[in-house]
Write an enzyme that holds these catalytic residues in place. Structure first.
Site, short mmCIF file in Angstrom:
data_model
loop_
_atom_site.label_atom_id
_atom_site.label_comp_id
_atom_site.label_asym_id
_atom_site.label_seq_id
_atom_site.Cartn_x
_atom_site.Cartn_y
_atom_site.Cartn_z
N LEU A 407 0.86 -1.17 0.00
CA LEU A 407 0.00 0.00 0.00
C LEU A 407 0.90 1.23 0.00
O LEU A 407 1.98 1.21 0.61
CB LEU A 407 -0.90 0.03 1.23
CG LEU A 407 -1.95 -1.08 1.37
CD1 LEU A 407 -2.67 -0.94 2.72
CD2 LEU A 407 -2.96 -1.04 0.23
N ASP A 408 0.48 2.30 -0.68
CA ASP A 408 1.22 3.56 -0.59
C ASP A 408 1.39 3.95 0.87
O ASP A 408 0.53 3.64 1.71
CB ASP A 408 0.46 4.68 -1.31
CG ASP A 408 0.51 4.54 -2.82
OD1 ASP A 408 1.34 3.76 -3.31
OD2 ASP A 408 -0.29 5.21 -3.49
N MET A 409 2.47 4.66 1.16
CA MET A 409 2.73 5.07 2.53
C MET A 409 1.54 5.82 3.13
O MET A 409 1.17 5.61 4.29
CB MET A 409 3.97 5.98 2.58
CG MET A 409 4.32 6.44 3.98
SD MET A 409 5.80 7.49 4.03
CE MET A 409 5.14 9.01 3.35
N SER A 410 0.88 6.67 2.33
CA SER A 410 -0.20 7.51 2.84
C SER A 410 -1.52 6.76 2.96
O SER A 410 -2.46 7.25 3.60
CB SER A 410 -0.38 8.74 1.95
OG SER A 410 0.79 9.52 1.94
N THR A 411 -1.63 5.59 2.34
CA THR A 411 -2.88 4.81 2.35
C THR A 411 -2.91 3.89 3.56
O THR A 411 -1.94 3.19 3.85
CB THR A 411 -3.01 3.98 1.06
OG1 THR A 411 -2.91 4.84 -0.06
CG2 THR A 411 -4.34 3.24 1.03
#
Length: 561
Positions: A407-411
């Protein structure tokens, strides 16, 4: 009026009571200081009211011409008398010009009629004219046409004649088979005649081939003569252009606070490509800092914003603040900001510090966690703390890569890890073959009118501004997202995303892009506006357990739903 005073813009309002920042803006990730916000608002007011020049930003449907939005920047500065004001700049060219009273000049003016670039450009253009004239030369075009016609005619006739030879050969074979009852003298005469027919056909084929090849070779020589001339001219133009570009790179220099000069070429010599990308040095931030250093102005803070309609390839929002681009500006600003204390680089800080990983499912084969927002899935370039490192520490006996997908860091949301290589391989195969059911929930900044649909927009990385992604039909990889609206509330839309493919930032771009939903995810600092977090969450996951073969269904609701 001095050069400084002609570009030094005074604030319309009293800003004397606003505390100045302790450090200069870190240009690649920042919240603009209040002084920069006021300065940007003043520039935007100027853009809305000025009548000195015309440029189609795509904000007025009645305006004609090519739509080109622009990045503008402000640099709040202090002069030697302690007076506070600001400088303004734009990226690239504006209204086909580089020079305007309101904005600082370019670092190197390619449009200067007295400069060496324009003089050399005239010579290169003369070579281009020669190429154009030669390409349109009647003798060249006639020779190409005749060569094409002769080649087609030869191949057509050759094919036709080969068919005739094949047919005649079959007929002779049939005659031989039906002539076994002839007396020896008649049979011998017949066979001799058939043999002569075969020889005549082969001689004709040879003569036909040689004649046509001579004609084609003669025409080819004429065409080749022209094309050799064209190749020489194109090579000459290429070498002249490369030489000119080298002169520009060496003449194009940048200052820093200590008045140290570095050429564009030397600044980029240690980058991956070892040379400046197109447009390097033409962004707003380098222009602003260069002018400040040249005129003894002290930089206080920086801000850049987009003005105009969004390009079709990327996501840009009118009046939105954006950081400096990395590909073009990072090496240049790295030199220009030497000696100036800047804000800390937030990308070097560990966003996962003091955050816990919630385990929502575990057995002896795999573990599923609820990853918090701003938490790396795997170690990054500067930060090692991640789901992988935390789980590796928790399960030191686990073998294999552990992380099955990312997952993206921000997700935030559901992330699956395997405890051994075989389980990892089995699970990853399910993800690759798209046998895993995934659902994300997101809160969008805007109202999505339709209830559901499919977005199909190919994506590739923005080479000048990683990790941002661009929509690109030429080089992009296919990216497909199914979506449906859950709820509309307070100018926002709660939505489900079902990604068919798994490209980097796919859901973020598909939400924000004008050809997607045209509504960025709340808190998206790359494609929308920064908030307390990115409102994107991997909510549901279903897959087949590698060992038990049973369906595993995991659902974890997001905090913002």
């Amino acid at each position: 009026m001095s050069v400084k005073n002609s570009k030094f813009i005074s604030f319309h309002s009293d800003v004397s009571q606003i505390p100045r920042p302790d450090k200069f803006t870190f240009p690649f990730y920042y919240e603009p200081h209040e002084l920069a916000v006021i300065a940007m608002s003043q520039v935007q007011e100027y853009l809305e009211t000025q009548t000195e020049w015309e440029h189609n930003f795509g904000l007025d449907d009645r305006q004609e011409g090519l739509v080109i939005g622009k990045m503008f920047g402000v640099l709040v500065v202090e002069d030697k008398q302690g007076e506070l004001g600001f400088l303004a700049a734009f990226s690239g060219k504006l209204a086909d010009s580089n020079e305007f009273d309101y904005f600082v000049p370019p670092v190197f003016d390619l449009l200067d009629s007295k400069g060496f670039f324009r003089k050399e450009e005239v010579v290169i253009n003369e070579v281009t004219i020669q190429i154009d004239q030669l390409e349109k030369e009647e003798a060249y075009l006639n020779a190409k046409r005749k060569l094409e016609e002769a080649s087609k005619s030869y191949l057509k006739e050759l094919q036709k004649y080969k068919i005739e030879i094949k047919t005649a050969k079959a007929e002779r074979k049939l005659i031989r088979e039906n002539s076994k009852d002839l007396i020896p003298e008649e049979l011998e005469a017949l066979l001799e005649d058939l043999r002569k027919q075969s020889i005549r056909e082969q001689y004709f084929l040879k003569d036909f081939t040689e004649t046509n090849k001579k004609q084609i070779a003669s025409l080819s020589e004429v065409v080749e003569s022209f094309e050799n001339q064209l190749a020489e001219l194109r090579e000459k133009r290429k070498n002249m252009s490369n030489t000119l570009q080298g002169e520009i790179f060496d003449s194009y220099y940048f200052l820093n606070a200590e008045k140290e000069k570095r050429s564009l070429q030397s600044i980029f010599q240690n980058t991956i490509d070892h040379k400046p990308p197109a447009g390097a040095g033409e962004c707003a931030a380098p222009k602003l800092l260069q002018f400040a250093f040249e005129n003894e102005l002290k930089p206080i803070c920086l801000g850049e914003f987009w003005w105009g309609a969004s390009p079709k390839s990327e996501v840009r929002v009118h009046k939105q603040v954006y950081p400096a681009c990395r590909g073009k500006c990072e090496p240049i600003l790295g030199h220009m900001l030497e000696g100036i204390e800047t804000d800390e680089n937030p990308m070097l800080q560990n966003p996962a510090e003091n955050k816990d990983l919630e385990i929502v499912f575990e057995d002896e084969y795999l573990v599923i966690v609820n990853k918090p927002a701003e938490f790396l899935s795997v170690p990054g370039k500067n930060i090692t703390d991640s789901v992988y490192t935390r789980m590796k520490e928790k399960y030191p006996e686990a073998t294999g890569p552990l992380i099955v997908h990312r997952l993206d860091m921000s997700t935030s949301g559901i992330l699956v890890l395997a405890k051994d290589k075989q389980v990892h391989m089995h699970l990853q195969k399910q993800f690759i073959k798209r046998n895993v059911q995934k659902r994300y929930v997101a809160l969008l900044d805007g109202i999505v009118v339709k209830d559901s649909g499919i977005i199909d927009l190919p994506l590739r990385v923005d080479l000048d501004d990683r990790p941002r992604q661009l929509v690109c039909y030429e080089h992009g990889k296919r990216a497909v997202t199914k979506w449906e609206v859950v709820e509309r509330r307070n100018s926002q839309t709660l939505i489900y995303f079902y990604p068919i493919t798994g490209r980097t930032h796919q859901l973020r771009v598909h939400a924000a892009h004008m050809l997607g939903l045209n509504a960025p995810i709340v808190g998206d600092d790359l494609y929308g506006s920064k908030e307390n977090r990115l409102h994107l969450h991997a909510q549901f996951l279903q897959f087949t357990h590698p060992i038990t073969k049973e369906a595993v269904k995991i659902k974890v609701d997001a905090e913002f739903t």
